[in-house]
Design a protein around this motif. Structure first.
Motif, PDB file in Angstrom:
ATOM      1  N   GLY A 595      57.706  22.920  14.562  1.00 45.61           N
ATOM      2  CA  GLY A 595      58.225  24.507  14.659  1.00 45.61           C
ATOM      3  C   GLY A 595      58.778  24.606  15.699  1.00 45.61           C
ATOM      4  O   GLY A 595      59.882  25.425  15.929  1.00 45.61           O
ATOM      5  N   TRP A 596      58.120  24.341  16.939  1.00 46.30           N
ATOM      6  CA  TRP A 596      58.674  24.704  18.298  1.00 46.30           C
ATOM      7  C   TRP A 596      60.062  23.922  18.670  1.00 46.30           C
ATOM      8  O   TRP A 596      60.891  24.384  19.270  1.00 46.30           O
ATOM      9  CB  TRP A 596      57.689  24.251  19.437  1.00 46.30           C
ATOM     10  N   ILE A 597      60.311  22.617  18.241  1.00 49.14           N
ATOM     11  CA  ILE A 597      61.346  21.872  18.343  1.00 49.14           C
ATOM     12  C   ILE A 597      62.478  22.769  17.506  1.00 49.14           C
ATOM     13  O   ILE A 597      63.710  22.624  18.067  1.00 49.14           O
ATOM     14  CB  ILE A 597      61.293  20.424  17.680  1.00 49.14           C
ATOM     15  N   ILE A 598      62.269  23.066  16.163  1.00 49.87           N
ATOM     16  CA  ILE A 598      63.402  23.665  15.543  1.00 49.87           C
ATOM     17  C   ILE A 598      63.815  25.091  16.092  1.00 49.87           C
ATOM     18  O   ILE A 598      64.869  25.224  16.528  1.00 49.87           O
ATOM     19  CB  ILE A 598      62.913  23.781  14.122  1.00 49.87           C
ATOM     20  N   LEU A 599      62.831  25.940  16.487  1.00 43.75           N
ATOM     21  CA  LEU A 599      63.147  27.093  17.138  1.00 43.75           C
ATOM     22  C   LEU A 599      63.601  27.120  18.398  1.00 43.75           C
ATOM     23  O   LEU A 599      64.491  27.942  18.722  1.00 43.75           O
ATOM     24  CB  LEU A 599      61.576  27.950  17.066  1.00 43.75           C
ATOM     25  N   VAL A 601      65.081  24.072  20.144  1.00 43.22           N
ATOM     26  CA  VAL A 601      66.158  23.160  20.444  1.00 43.22           C
ATOM     27  C   VAL A 601      67.256  23.450  19.067  1.00 43.22           C
ATOM     28  O   VAL A 601      68.492  23.672  19.502  1.00 43.22           O
ATOM     29  CB  VAL A 601      65.702  21.672  19.998  1.00 43.22           C
ATOM     30  N   GLY A 602      66.740  23.939  18.115  1.00 47.43           N
ATOM     31  CA  GLY A 602      67.625  24.026  17.033  1.00 47.43           C
ATOM     32  C   GLY A 602      68.263  25.604  16.973  1.00 47.43           C
ATOM     33  O   GLY A 602      69.392  25.986  16.906  1.00 47.43           O
ATOM     34  N   LEU A 603      67.424  26.565  17.139  1.00 46.45           N
ATOM     35  CA  LEU A 603      67.910  27.769  17.024  1.00 46.45           C
ATOM     36  C   LEU A 603      67.974  28.590  18.166  1.00 46.45           C
ATOM     37  O   LEU A 603      68.412  29.787  18.234  1.00 46.45           O
ATOM     38  CB  LEU A 603      66.680  28.750  15.980  1.00 46.45           C
ATOM     39  N   GLY A 604      67.713  28.069  19.577  1.00 48.80           N
ATOM     40  CA  GLY A 604      67.857  28.609  20.726  1.00 48.80           C
ATOM     41  C   GLY A 604      66.733  29.733  21.261  1.00 48.80           C
ATOM     42  O   GLY A 604      67.038  30.292  22.278  1.00 48.80           O
ATOM     43  N   TYR A 605      65.605  29.536  20.469  1.00 53.80           N
ATOM     44  CA  TYR A 605      64.669  30.933  21.007  1.00 53.80           C
ATOM     45  C   TYR A 605      64.065  30.090  22.435  1.00 53.80           C
ATOM     46  O   TYR A 605      63.602  28.988  22.370  1.00 53.80           O
ATOM     47  CB  TYR A 605      63.639  30.834  20.110  1.00 53.80           C
ATOM     48  N   ASP A 606      63.971  30.834  23.427  1.00 54.96           N
ATOM     49  CA  ASP A 606      63.116  30.336  24.697  1.00 54.96           C
ATOM     50  C   ASP A 606      61.647  30.508  24.592  1.00 54.96           C
ATOM     51  O   ASP A 606      61.019  30.043  25.642  1.00 54.96           O
ATOM     52  CB  ASP A 606      63.614  31.253  25.900  1.00 54.96           C
ATOM     53  N   ILE A 678      63.721  40.745  12.364  1.00 55.12           N
ATOM     54  CA  ILE A 678      62.979  40.623  13.502  1.00 55.12           C
ATOM     55  C   ILE A 678      62.213  39.301  13.586  1.00 55.12           C
ATOM     56  O   ILE A 678      61.988  38.582  12.667  1.00 55.12           O
ATOM     57  CB  ILE A 678      61.849  41.647  13.315  1.00 55.12           C
ATOM     58  N   THR A 679      62.594  38.785  14.743  1.00 61.20           N
ATOM     59  CA  THR A 679      62.370  37.406  14.969  1.00 61.20           C
ATOM     60  C   THR A 679      60.991  36.888  14.941  1.00 61.20           C
ATOM     61  O   THR A 679      60.755  35.620  14.650  1.00 61.20           O
ATOM     62  CB  THR A 679      62.934  37.024  16.351  1.00 61.20           C
TER      63      THR A 679
END
Length: 731
Positions: A595-599, A601-606, A678-679
């Motif tokens: 989930g962290w990889i997708i969020l 790397v993929g979706l740009g969440y810091d 909301i994120t």
């Protein structure tokens, strides 16, 4: 007992009585009690009164009432510089708010009384921006705050002659509301229509998936009817409990509860429906087939639901308000859904009979021959049921170590990325970039110090003037501090003083939260016998961080212990309980890592919201054991009269299809949260949805059966099944 129970809900008359009872119950509760949405409280406190920041707020209200209250920060900006006309409009606004205060308004800076020199001192250095704080009473209803902001917006638009709150007005005067009040109002607005949108999206997704899986319109509707009745019963009960003050509910919990009902509720229905379809292939009588299906699946359904309910109730141990508020809505909804799946759904299936599966109606071989003769058609050869999943079961039992090693490498590699996850604790960063409060914060950060958005207030008791000044000088020297205001002595008790600290950094950042610990050390070093308190948004976030850590440490082990006890009671096997729980824990770590990889790397969440790991843990551990229980119960039953290897192969074959279907639907409903604005819900939906897919397609069909195969008869230890397996191996 199960047969007698099934007969109660499937009889010629009792099935209609069961349906009538559910209809009457839903109508009675809907009309007699308020709905959950009518008693939503989005501004409920998340921190307990004993938290240092809340205690500091209480001290501020008691001894410095003029500086207490929750601020709405009105920021106005003109790129070329504020004009005299702009300033006159702002001064006129403060005069209006001073002469005719709004509901719950506590204070506003009287700019209209300031001479030009003093007014210029609060404008940004480039002359483009001015910040006007307007304080409102603590715990004011969000609807009242929203009406107040709407009045101010209308007044300014009327007196400036333009819509200064529009999204883009070029080089003209721009205005935005931010600060705690602006953030609270925006948070409420985000959920205004979100529940309806979420409900429609979830229903359409579940309906589409059910049609794809079963290709039967009626069968796709039956689980939705069960979920719908469960929601109609749950919502007014929650609304009544909230109206009585027993619980508090917010929009976020209602949104996730809706998803949980559709996802988990549809799963429970599928467990029964799939077994019913299989029985119809061998039983001519629809009622006898339904009774056998109920007998074969109701125990697993009840145990699965009970496991989820108990795990969700563990959230009552949370001290953080948002987590605590989840416990009752989630557990009650699953409990009622479990009742619906074991009473209402069997009644509906009994009423519709084989027509439930139209146009692909399951029949016995004899019925197929009779039908073919009647229609003068050749008998179609019956395809082997669950062919693909039986092949998977065969592969797992033939090469268990290959499956275990491969699965563990994948899961542990993904789990390693979970250690890289970054967390945040502020609500503002979870808003869309174009939300008014977030845009206002950006304007403040560009024109002033970002710390102006949420300054810290230090209240001291017992410090003499010299010590107080030394404290201020000590705080000033910190590199993270932009400036410190002069000390103010309380007009109520002269032993109390306060001063404000404006940080140079984002007051909602992790760095700012770490500064609270530094500030506490500085104040400890000089306080002596005196006392101090630290109020402000950053201080509240620091307390949130500490409570989140505390809740994780207490609730996560509690959930594991509860599930271990339930599995021991149900399976009566220590060995199986151990590896079932361990595999789910590894699956959770892999879900968080992927989930962290997708969020990131993929979706740009810091970073992700810090509450998500606890929510995801409770859901994934409980729902993961749902599938464990359903599959293992099938293997256990078969192991009573056949070799374990064959029992695993056939158990995986029979449960693989329904678990994969249920997992796809459950994951899909969580992914629906990704369309929410909301994120925190987006992040929760991604991680939980991924976790369900990992459980469905790696842990359940491959890893768990492979471990069971390797353990052999010891998988049953110390239950009687171990002795039975030993006798069969000797024979």
């Amino acid at each position: 007992m199960l047969q007698r129970l099934a007969a109660v809900f499937t009889g010629k008359i009792s099935r209609w009585v069961t349906l009538a009872v559910w209809i009457a119950l839903a109508m009675l509760l809907t009309f007699a009690l308020p709905s959950a949405n009518e008693n939503v409280q989005n501004n409920a406190e998340n921190l307990p009164d004993a938290s240092p920041s809340i205690a500091a707020d209480h001290m501020l209200q008691q001894y410095f009432p003029d500086s207490s209250g929750v601020p709405a920060l009105l920021v106005l900006q003109r790129e070329g510089g504020l004009t005299d006309t702009d300033l006159q409009a702002i001064q006129a606004l403060t005069e209006q708010l001073t002469n005719q205060t709004l509901p719950a308004q506590e204070s506003v800076i009287p700019l209209h009384l300031m001479p030009p020199v003093a007014l210029q001192s609060i404008i940004s250095e480039d002359g483009s921006t001015i910040l006007v704080p307007i304080a409102f009473a603590q715990e004011t209803e969000t609807d009242v705050l929203k009406e107040n902001l709407s009045f101010i917006k209308g007044w300014l638009q009327e007196h400036t002659g333009s819509d200064i709150f529009a999204a883009d007005i070029g080089d003209g005067l721009t205005a935005r509301f931010t600060g705690p009040v602006g953030i609270a109002v925006d948070a409420t607005d985000l959920f205004l229509d979100a529940d309806i949108i979420l409900l429609i999206a979830t229903v359409l997704l579940v309906l589409l998936l059910l049609l794809m899986i079963y290709r039967s319109p009626l069968l796709a509707i039956i689980p939705l009817i069960g979920v719908g009745f469960a929601y109609l019963v749950t919502s007014p009960i929650l609304g009544w409990m909230a109206a009585q003050g027993w619980i508090s509910i917010d929009s976020q919990s209602i949104s996730i509860m809706t998803v949980l009902l559709f996802g988990a509720g549809t799963d429970y229905c599928l467990f029964l429906i799939t077994r019913y379809r299989d029985e119809l292939m061998h039983e001519r009588g629809t009622r006898s087939a339904l009774i056998q299906a109920f007998k074969g699946s109701s125990g697993a359904i009840a145990m699965s639901g009970f496991t989820v309910v108990i795990a969700l109730l563990a959230l009552l141990l949370a001290q953080y308000g948002s987590s605590h508020r989840f416990a009752i809505p989630f557990s009650l909804s699953i409990f009622i859904m479990g009742l619906a799946s074991l009473t209402l759904v069997p009644a509906l299936l009994a009423i519709l009979g084989r027509a439930s599966f139209y146009p692909f109606v399951p029949r016995t071989e004899e019925m197929e021959r009779e039908r073919a003769a009647r229609l003068n058609r050749p008998v179609k050869p019956r395809q082997e049921a669950h062919k693909l999943w039986k092949k998977i079961g065969g592969f797992v039992t033939e090469k268990p170590w290959t499956v275990i090693v491969t699965s563990m490498i994948v899961l542990l590699t993904l789990g390693a990325f979970a250690t890289q996850t970054q967390y945040k604790y502020d609500l503002l960063s979870s808003f869309p970039a174009d939300m008014e409060s977030r845009e206002g914060f950006k304007l403040i950060g560009e024109a002033y110090s970002q710390g102006e958005l949420a300054p810290l207030t230090v209240i001291t008791k017992g410090l003499d003037e010299a010590a107080l000044q030394s404290t201020i000088e000590l705080v000033k020297d910190d590199a993270l501090v932009d400036h410190v205001t002069e000390a103010t002595v309380s007009a109520i008790d002269a032993s109390y003083s306060s001063f404000k600290i404006v940080l140079e950094i984002d007051p909602y950042s992790l760095e700012a939260m770490d500064y609270i610990g530094t500030l506490q050390q500085q104040l400890d070093s000089i306080a002596g016998d005196s006392s101090y308190w630290i109020a402000g948004q950053t201080s509240e976030q620091y307390d949130t961080q500490q409570l989140t850590i505390r809740d994780n440490v207490i609730i996560m082990p509690t959930v594991v212990v509860l599930i271990v006890l339930l599995l021991l009671v149900y399976l009566r096997s220590i060995i199986a309980t151990i590896y079932l729980v361990v595999t789910v824990l590894i699956s959770f770590a892999a879900s968080l890592g992927l989930g962290w990889i997708i969020l990131h790397v993929g979706l740009g969440y810091d970073a992700i919201q810090a509450a998500i790991p606890l929510y995801a843990f409770v859901f994934l551990i409980a729902l993961g054991e749902d599938y464990n229980i359903f599959m293992i119960s099938g293997i256990w039953k078969k192991a009573k009269h056949m070799p374990l290897k064959q029992a695993i192969r056939e158990g995986v074959g029979e449960t693989g299809a329904v678990i994969s279907s249920a997992g796809l639907i459950l994951a899909g409903t969580f992914f629906v949260l990704c369309q929410m604005p909301i994120t925190i819900l987006v992040q929760f939906g991604v991680i939980t949805g991924i976790g369900v897919l990992i459980d469905t397609f790696i842990v359940r069909p491959f890893l768990v059966p492979a471990i069971t195969q390797v353990c052999g008869r010891w998988a049953f230890w110390p239950s009687k099944l171990k002795l039975q397996a030993e006798k069969r191996s000797e024979q």
